[in-house]
Each structure stands twice: as C-alpha cells, then as structure tokens.
Scaffold this motif. Structure first.
Motif, PDB file in Angstrom:
ATOM      1  N   MET A 112       2.624   3.627  -2.131  1.00 17.56           N
ATOM      2  CA  MET A 112       2.591   2.814  -0.917  1.00 17.56           C
ATOM      3  C   MET A 112       1.234   2.948  -0.256  1.00 17.56           C
ATOM      4  SD  MET A 112       6.169   3.541   1.048  1.00 17.56           S
ATOM      5  CE  MET A 112       6.121   2.058   2.041  1.00 17.56           C
ATOM      6  N   VAL A 113       0.854   1.898   0.468  1.00 15.22           N
ATOM      7  CA  VAL A 113      -0.373   1.949   1.254  1.00 15.22           C
ATOM      8  C   VAL A 113      -0.113   1.390   2.643  1.00 15.22           C
ATOM      9  CG1 VAL A 113      -1.918   1.778  -0.733  1.00 15.22           C
ATOM     10  CG2 VAL A 113      -1.218  -0.294   0.466  1.00 15.22           C
ATOM     11  N   LEU A 114      -0.907   1.854   3.576  1.00 12.55           N
ATOM     12  CA  LEU A 114      -0.872   1.364   4.948  1.00 12.55           C
ATOM     13  C   LEU A 114      -2.288   0.977   5.326  1.00 12.55           C
ATOM     14  CD1 LEU A 114       0.575   0.991   7.688  1.00 12.55           C
ATOM     15  CD2 LEU A 114       0.039   3.384   8.174  1.00 12.55           C
ATOM     16  N   LYS A 115      -2.429  -0.284   5.736  1.00  9.70           N
ATOM     17  CA  LYS A 115      -3.747  -0.766   6.193  1.00  9.70           C
ATOM     18  C   LYS A 115      -3.515  -1.732   7.340  1.00  9.70           C
ATOM     19  CE  LYS A 115      -8.193  -1.879   5.990  1.00  9.70           C
ATOM     20  NZ  LYS A 115      -9.269  -1.765   5.099  1.00  9.70           N
ATOM     21  N   GLY A 116      -4.008  -1.392   8.500  1.00  8.15           N
ATOM     22  CA  GLY A 116      -3.818  -2.251   9.661  1.00  8.15           C
ATOM     23  C   GLY A 116      -2.348  -2.410   9.979  1.00  8.15           C
ATOM     24  N   ASN A 117      -1.891  -3.653   9.951  1.00 11.17           N
ATOM     25  CA  ASN A 117      -0.481  -3.916  10.226  1.00 11.17           C
ATOM     26  C   ASN A 117       0.271  -4.303   8.951  1.00 11.17           C
ATOM     27  OD1 ASN A 117      -1.641  -6.422   9.886  1.00 11.17           O
ATOM     28  ND2 ASN A 117      -0.388  -7.414  11.429  1.00 11.17           N
ATOM     29  N   VAL A 118      -0.206  -3.811   7.812  1.00 11.50           N
ATOM     30  CA  VAL A 118       0.421  -4.099   6.519  1.00 11.50           C
ATOM     31  C   VAL A 118       0.834  -2.784   5.848  1.00 11.50           C
ATOM     32  CG1 VAL A 118       0.094  -5.095   4.221  1.00 11.50           C
ATOM     33  CG2 VAL A 118      -0.946  -6.200   6.206  1.00 11.50           C
ATOM     34  N   LEU A 119       2.105  -2.741   5.453  1.00  9.55           N
ATOM     35  CA  LEU A 119       2.637  -1.623   4.673  1.00  9.55           C
ATOM     36  C   LEU A 119       3.181  -2.228   3.396  1.00  9.55           C
ATOM     37  CD1 LEU A 119       3.543   1.402   4.495  1.00  9.55           C
ATOM     38  CD2 LEU A 119       5.703   0.663   5.506  1.00  9.55           C
ATOM     39  N   CYS A 120       2.603  -1.852   2.274  1.00  7.62           N
ATOM     40  CA  CYS A 120       3.131  -2.396   1.017  1.00  7.62           C
ATOM     41  C   CYS A 120       3.229  -1.288  -0.018  1.00  7.62           C
ATOM     42  CB  CYS A 120       2.309  -3.572   0.508  1.00  7.62           C
ATOM     43  SG  CYS A 120       0.646  -3.225   0.008  1.00  7.62           S
ATOM     44  N   GLY A 121       4.119  -1.513  -0.959  1.00  2.00           N
ATOM     45  CA  GLY A 121       4.371  -0.518  -1.985  1.00  2.00           C
ATOM     46  C   GLY A 121       4.824  -1.172  -3.270  1.00  2.00           C
ATOM     47  N   VAL A 122       4.925  -0.353  -4.302  1.00  2.00           N
ATOM     48  CA  VAL A 122       5.380  -0.837  -5.608  1.00  2.00           C
ATOM     49  C   VAL A 122       6.436   0.123  -6.132  1.00  2.00           C
ATOM     50  CG1 VAL A 122       3.577   0.369  -6.937  1.00  2.00           C
ATOM     51  CG2 VAL A 122       4.653  -1.685  -7.876  1.00  2.00           C
ATOM     52  N   THR A 123       7.439  -0.468  -6.768  1.00  2.00           N
ATOM     53  CA  THR A 123       8.470   0.331  -7.412  1.00  2.00           C
ATOM     54  C   THR A 123       8.362   0.144  -8.913  1.00  2.00           C
ATOM     55  OG1 THR A 123      10.822   0.797  -7.555  1.00  2.00           O
ATOM     56  CG2 THR A 123      10.211  -1.486  -7.188  1.00  2.00           C
ATOM     57  N   GLU A 124       8.641   1.192  -9.642  1.00  2.00           N
ATOM     58  CA  GLU A 124       8.659   1.108 -11.107  1.00  2.00           C
ATOM     59  C   GLU A 124      10.081   1.085 -11.636  1.00  2.00           C
ATOM     60  OE1 GLU A 124       4.979   3.301 -12.909  1.00  2.00           O
ATOM     61  OE2 GLU A 124       5.830   4.566 -11.311  1.00  2.00           O
ATOM     62  N   SER A 125      11.041   1.115 -10.731  1.00  2.00           N
ATOM     63  CA  SER A 125      12.447   1.125 -11.108  1.00  2.00           C
ATOM     64  C   SER A 125      12.992  -0.303 -11.146  1.00  2.00           C
ATOM     65  CB  SER A 125      13.254   1.955 -10.111  1.00  2.00           C
ATOM     66  OG  SER A 125      14.622   1.810 -10.354  1.00  2.00           O
ATOM     67  N   ALA A 126      13.617  -0.654 -12.250  1.00  2.00           N
ATOM     68  CA  ALA A 126      14.227  -1.980 -12.371  1.00  2.00           C
ATOM     69  C   ALA A 126      15.452  -2.103 -11.473  1.00  2.00           C
ATOM     70  CB  ALA A 126      14.612  -2.239 -13.822  1.00  2.00           C
TER      71      ALA A 126
END
Length: 190
Positions: A112-126
């Motif tokens: 996950m990353v946090l930058k400004g007002n954006v929090l996004c992440g990636v999952t590797e689980s189907a």
C-alpha cells in the motif's frame, strides 16, 4: 544485539510474526503445564493454588494461539512484487504485508502507498474482494473522522505499478491527518 522483530508495515512482517507468535504461544502453554505439574507433584492433588494459576495462564496462551492462527492464514508480499515496487519506497509512504479483517471477510493487501489524499494498494490474493476492501477501509477512515481520502485497491499488478508511477509524479501536499491515517492502518491490520 539487534532486534530480529520486523515492524508492522515493513516487508516480511507476516512471515516474521508467524514465528514470533508460534514461539510465544509455545512458551505460554509450557509455563501453564509446568505450573500445573509442579503443583500436582508438590501437593499430590490438582486442588492447589498452582492449578488455579496454570488455568489462568491458559488465557494469554489461548489469545496468543488465536493470533498465531490468524498469522498462519495470512500471506505477505511476494518477492516478485517487492522487486517491482521497491523503487517507490523512498518516494511514497509505503506499507507492506497489511492484512485487514472485518466481520465478514479478510483483506490481504500486499503493498500500500499513501500520497496526499490517495491511499492505494494491491492484493495478490484471488479471494480478496477489492471493492469490499475499499469500502471497509473508507468506513474505518470515516469512523476516525478522516475525510477526503480516495481509497483504491488493485488486483492487477501492472495497473498498480502504473498508478505508483503517476503518484510519484503528482505534486501534492501531504494529507493534513497523515499520521492519523498511518496510525489507523496499523491499528486495524493484523
């Protein structure tokens, strides 16, 4: 002597804590068994104070066992994904091995990353439902009074890496409650 415990949000946290919680659980159980046996051997009966202490010692042992089982179910960030995203570690606020739980579902987020007002992440689980994960995180943030934060969870690695590139080029101020967001993410994850 340097500590071998990996901090929450760092790469390898889940694997490290599987071992830590396993060891802690075994020690707690062993202490309860030793206390019970010691009381039985010295008095010749189970009806003694050490039996009570041993039974009460089972409470933290059981709590630790549940924690261990949760870590067994969790999977951390793969080495391949880490190699792809490590270039962004110094440019963004990053979190590895985040495992969020709700009453209905669990959400393993590898990065996950946090930058400004954006929090996004990636999952590797189907098995991870990205929309539900986004909804859960938004709900937790709202409950803490954190507003104006966009949450996006990706299931496709290439789209996530593209988004990380966009975020590094984004000129924005940090969210006014940045530390509150970080603290919340740590407190609601495994």
């Amino acid at each position: 002597m340097k500590s071998k415990i990996v901090k929450k949000g760092a790469y390898g946290y889940i694997e490290n804590h599987k071992a830590v919680t396993a060891l802690r659980t075994m020690v707690f159980i062993l202490v309860s068994v030793v206390l019970y046996v010691r009381g039985y051997v010295t008095t010749g009966s189970s009806k003694n104070l050490l039996t009570v202490v041993a039974v009460l010692g089972c409470l933290p042992a059981c709590k630790s066992m549940v924690n261990f089982i949760m870590f067994l179910k969790a999977a951390g960030c793969s080495e391949e994904l880490k190699n792809e995203v490590c270039a962004f570690d110094n440019k963004l606020t990053v979190f590895y091995d985040m495992y969020f739980t709700s009453y209905q579902k669990n959400f393993p987020i590898s990065h996950m990353v946090l930058k400004g007002n954006v929090l996004c992440g990636v999952t590797e689980s189907a098995k991870c439902d990205c929309k539900e994960a986004e909804k859960h995180l938004e709900q937790m943030l709202t409950q803490e009074g954190i507003k104006n934060l966009t949450v996006k969870i990706f299931s496709q690695r290439d789209k996530y890496v593209d988004r990380l590139g966009q975020l590094t080029d984004l000129e924005t101020d940090e969210h006014r409650n940045r530390q509150g967001i970080i603290d919340l993410l740590y407190s609601i994850s495994l």
